[in-house]
Design an enzyme around this catalytic site. Structure first.
Site, PDB file in Angstrom:
ATOM      1  N   ASP A   3      -9.011   3.610  -2.203  1.00  0.00           N
ATOM      2  CA  ASP A   3      -9.866   4.062  -1.097  1.00  0.00           C
ATOM      3  C   ASP A   3     -11.203   4.593  -1.596  1.00  0.00           C
ATOM      4  O   ASP A   3     -11.423   5.815  -1.680  1.00  0.00           O
ATOM      5  CB  ASP A   3      -9.136   5.129  -0.283  1.00  0.00           C
ATOM      6  CG  ASP A   3      -7.908   4.568   0.416  1.00  0.00           C
ATOM      7  OD1 ASP A   3      -7.794   3.342   0.500  1.00  0.00           O
ATOM      8  OD2 ASP A   3      -7.077   5.365   0.874  1.00  0.00           O
ATOM      9  N   GLU A  18       2.395   4.893  -4.252  1.00  0.00           N
ATOM     10  CA  GLU A  18       2.310   5.762  -5.441  1.00  0.00           C
ATOM     11  C   GLU A  18       3.642   6.457  -5.793  1.00  0.00           C
ATOM     12  O   GLU A  18       3.849   6.691  -6.997  1.00  0.00           O
ATOM     13  CB  GLU A  18       1.195   6.800  -5.247  1.00  0.00           C
ATOM     14  CG  GLU A  18      -0.191   6.232  -5.280  1.00  0.00           C
ATOM     15  CD  GLU A  18      -0.519   5.395  -4.034  1.00  0.00           C
ATOM     16  OE1 GLU A  18      -1.270   4.423  -4.165  1.00  0.00           O
ATOM     17  OE2 GLU A  18       0.004   5.711  -2.950  1.00  0.00           O
ATOM     18  N   ASP A  57       0.848  -1.190   0.000  1.00  0.00           N
ATOM     19  CA  ASP A  57       0.000   0.000   0.000  1.00  0.00           C
ATOM     20  C   ASP A  57       0.889   1.247   0.000  1.00  0.00           C
ATOM     21  O   ASP A  57       2.115   1.153   0.151  1.00  0.00           O
ATOM     22  CB  ASP A  57      -0.896  -0.032   1.244  1.00  0.00           C
ATOM     23  CG  ASP A  57      -2.141   0.841   1.104  1.00  0.00           C
ATOM     24  OD1 ASP A  57      -2.292   1.509   0.065  1.00  0.00           O
ATOM     25  OD2 ASP A  57      -2.959   0.838   2.038  1.00  0.00           O
TER      26      ASP A  57
END
Length: 787
Positions: free
Chosen positions: A477, A406, A403
């Site tokens: 999300d 990015e 997670d």
């Protein structure tokens, strides 16, 4: 502009064109795949998405004309003009993809934006030119698909997107141009022909699909090379197969990863985890996986455990294993800046972190506070990170959840000039940003494979084209809104078309508070999504299947059990995904291209080729219109036979998801189970829906790589309708897995047969309602149901 064409040189499958102002290259990868390349930044491709590409043998003819060069294969004609304008035609010289003969001409935006912005209105910036641009002519009646997980409808015509992996937890809406993933690939469907374009550039890229001017569409980049692949179909399935031939295919997963998965931020301490696990078992709700979010770690330090919450990690995971649960733990890329913390110390000592332009390790902030970012573009770092997975494997962890990659950062985005080694081609953050999560996933995959010798389960939020080789993905999300449930269907369909066969959403929604109705409808979609994970956010209301009321719990139980019943069918679809690159969830036009009614269906989909799912995606709705494509279809719940190429109205109370089975389908199913491994999978039942059709069923040990050495079984069933009977030929095409089925059942749906023969010998049958069931040994046989 490259200017006038001077000359060209052919080297086998490659054509090198010399222009007044530079060089352009056309390379024939296969009869249907053509690469267009201009070496602006690098002389070679330097691709992160395409690895070990093999050139296929192709038939290539060339001809020079005064104003152009034509290159012809068995399937396409490529025409090259001055300024390296490149057009593509099919073999009959029908235009497919033509460069636009003109400059960009955006529509006029009128007015002073400052007054609107003063009220807080977000206004769109004027469209600007880019260093690299390819402008294509809009021929009319195009439909565009792909781009990964972008918001909006299935058809992307009229949309504008940017490829820049972005962590944005605000509610995702149709105007979003960026999200967590960058998949610079799209499919064009026009005039019953399809082609794809993969723009292999990791810098920030831009795709305008006729938004700024309906006469053209374009793709562009801030830097790098002009490097794109034209992939001709003519069918959509051919384009997906060609694209995944380039970028890689989703490997066959372990079967337990296809079961139901439960996640929350956070299940901690371990007593809370066991409370969740025990509820699944005592409530008779199947589940294979429980996730641990960031709170299992010691101060959010990756590759550590909080010994107060989980004082003996191996004993903890062993106990869950005895209950039939696998544990998947989150691992973020941010390494806490903390002298004495072994991961940080090793990274500093060996120069494993990204640096600023002066060579000093770059520091930002994420969950642990000040943190540094491993330079996954360096092979040494990927090897180091892969070795770190052993810490988790030794603790009994079965899979890794990547997670925040990015990469996310709390003190603003990473500056453009953060430095990366890039495997010998030093560069900055602008080039690595979009592949940071991709490279992290690759390192994680290789570590799990090395230390388990089983098919790795990696789930990642950020990725790039080609990540499907290493990881499953979810759409980030989302929120507990019906609008996000509605948006999930086209989002997952486009992810599948973009090579990501193994994908899903947070069932029930991650942020906000879910409702009983929303969870009931979402689990009906989740039953048919490749990744089936319920996930919710800290400080939201509980979202487990039993968290609301008995009715909601029963609906969850019903569809989770249906998922486990269909596991062998789903596993077969993943076999197809590895063989051909096909997605699990498919838009209807994938198999019904000749029917334009299927081109913009945003609210129904095919689960494989045989099952059509038309979920309810609106609050308060208990009926819906369903478009059935050509052929006959059976209502899964009632057995009613319906003719297709028309719209039917289906009543769908809160516990019913409209499901239809294509006539002639053969669907493998398993018996009830609470988790993979609870029972011996020594029996399979094939549900047969009257019609003509065939089916391939795949079987192996469901966890190792032994199938690559031939340890698998492949069964073929062929159904033909005769006047007085239905004939089924059962055969074994490949027999390499010795622990295969002991018996096979054939269930003829919705028909009470007068008698049944196996190899012309009448046999005993069982009748369940209107279904007729016969049992046979798994060997070549001919079964006749007399009707």
């Amino acid at each position: 502009m490259l200017g006038k064409m001077k000359e060209y040189l052919r080297r086998d499958n490659k054509f090198i064109f010399s222009f007044e102002n530079g060089e352009g290259i056309i390379e024939v990868i296969s009869d249907t795949i053509i690469n267009v390349f201009v070496p602006i930044k690098y002389k070679e491709h330097n691709s992160k998405a395409i690895e070990n590409l093999k050139i296929k043998e192709a038939s290539i003819l060339e001809k020079r004309f005064e104003d152009r060069v034509e290159i012809e294969t068995n399937d396409v004609v490529v025409v090259v003009y001055d300024n390296f304008k490149v057009d593509f035609y099919d073999k009959q010289r029908n235009p497919l993809c033509l460069d636009y003969d003109g400059e960009r001409s955006p529509f006029i935006r009128r007015g002073n934006t400052s007054i609107a912005e003063g009220e807080g209105i977000s206004t769109q910036a004027d469209f600007k030119p880019h260093k690299i641009e390819v402008i294509k002519k809009m021929l009319g009646d195009e439909y565009f698909y792909g781009f990964g997980e972008k918001t909006g409808h299935l058809n992307k015509k009229g949309y504008y997107y940017e490829m820049w992996n972005t962590d944005d937890p605000k509610p995702h809406v149709e105007s979003y141009t960026t999200l967590y993933k960058s998949i610079p690939f799209f499919i064009t469907l026009r005039d019953n022909k399809a082609f794809g374009i993969f723009f292999d550039n990791t810098f920030k890229t831009y795709f305008d699909m006729g938004k700024e001017n309906s006469s053209y569409y374009y793709f562009a980049a801030d830097d790098g090379n002009l490097d794109y692949y034209f992939i001709y179909g003519p069918k959509v399935v051919d384009v997906v197969e060609g694209y995944t031939y380039l970028t890689g295919r989703t490997p066959l997963p372990q079967m337990w990863t296809l079961g139901y998965q439960q996640c929350r931020w956070s299940y901690a301490p371990e007593s809370r985890v066991f409370e969740i696990a025990e509820n699944f078992r005592k409530r008779d709700i199947p589940c294979d996986v429980i996730y641990l979010d960031i709170d299992y770690m010691d101060g959010y330090r990756v590759f550590t455990w909080d010994k107060e919450k989980f004082n003996d990690p191996k004993a903890f995971t062993d106990r869950l294993k005895d209950m039939g649960f696998k544990v998947v733990t989150i691992i973020d890329p941010g390494v806490k800046k903390d002298k004495g913390y072994y991961v940080y110390d090793e990274g500093i000592e060996n120069g494993y972190f990204a640096t600023d332009k002066d060579g000093i390790p770059y520091v930002n902030e994420v969950w642990p506070g000040e943190a540094l970012y491993p330079d996954f573009s360096d092979e040494r770092v990927r090897i180091w990170w892969s070795e770190k997975q052993k810490v988790m494997i030794d603790s009994g962890v079965a899979g890794i959840w990547n997670d925040m990659n990015e990469p996310a950062s709390f003190r603003g985005p990473l500056p453009d000039d953060v430095q990366f080694k890039n495997d010998g081609f030093p560069t900055d953050h602008r080039e690595i940003h979009n592949v940071y999560g991709h490279l992290m996933s690759k390192a994680t995959y290789e570590g799990l494979k090395r230390y388990t010798n089983k098919r790795p389960f990696v789930i990642t939020r950020a990725c790039f084209a080609g990540t499907q080789k290493y990881s499953t993905v979810w759409t980030g999300d989302n929120h507990s809104f019906f609008e996000h449930l509605r948006m999930a269907v086209p989002m997952l369909l486009n992810l599948g078309l973009s090579g990501f066969a193994f994908c899903g959403t947070d069932v029930g929604g991650f942020q906000f508070d879910c409702t009983p109705e929303l969870l009931s409808r979402w689990v009906q979609v989740g039953c048919f999504t490749p990744l089936f994970r319920n996930h919710s956010c800290i400080h939201t209301r509980d979202q487990e299947p039993w968290a609301f009321d008995e009715k909601t719990e029963e609906i969850n139980r019903k569809y989770i059990k249906l998922r486990y019943k269909l596991l062998p069918y789903l596993y077969d679809l993943f076999y197809q995904a590895e063989e051909k690159g096909l997605p699990i969830m498919r838009p209807l036009f994938m198999h019904y291209m000749e029917d334009k009614n299927t081109y913009e269906l945003n609210d129904e989909f095919l689960f494989g080729e045989n099952i059509l799912v038309a979920p309810i995606l609106e609050q308060g709705k208990n009926f819906r219109a369903v478009y059935l494509p050509e052929g006959a279809w059976y209502d899964y719940w009632t057995g009613e036979r319906l003719e297709g190429r028309r719209v039917v109205v289906k009543n769908a109370p809160i516990d019913v998801c409209p499901i239809y089975i294509k006539a002639g389908s053969i669907i493998p199913t398993y018996k009830d189970m609470n988790y993979i491994g609870e029972i011996e999978l020594d029996e399979v039942e094939f549900e047969v829906y009257k019609g003509n059709g065939s089916y391939l069923h795949y079987e192996d040990d469901r966890e190792t790589f032994n199938y690559k050495e031939g340890e698998y079984n492949l069964y073929k069933l062929v159904q033909t309708e005769q006047k007085d009977f239905i004939n089924i030929d059962f055969s074994i095409l490949h027999k390499g897995y010795n622990k295969g089925y002991n018996k096979v059942k054939i269930r003829l749906k919705n028909i009470e047969a007068g008698k049944v023969t196996i190899d012309d010998v009448e046999v005993k049958v069982e009748v369940y309602g209107k279904d007729t069931v016969v049992t046979l040994e798994p060997k070549d046989s001919q079964i006749k149901f007399y009707i």
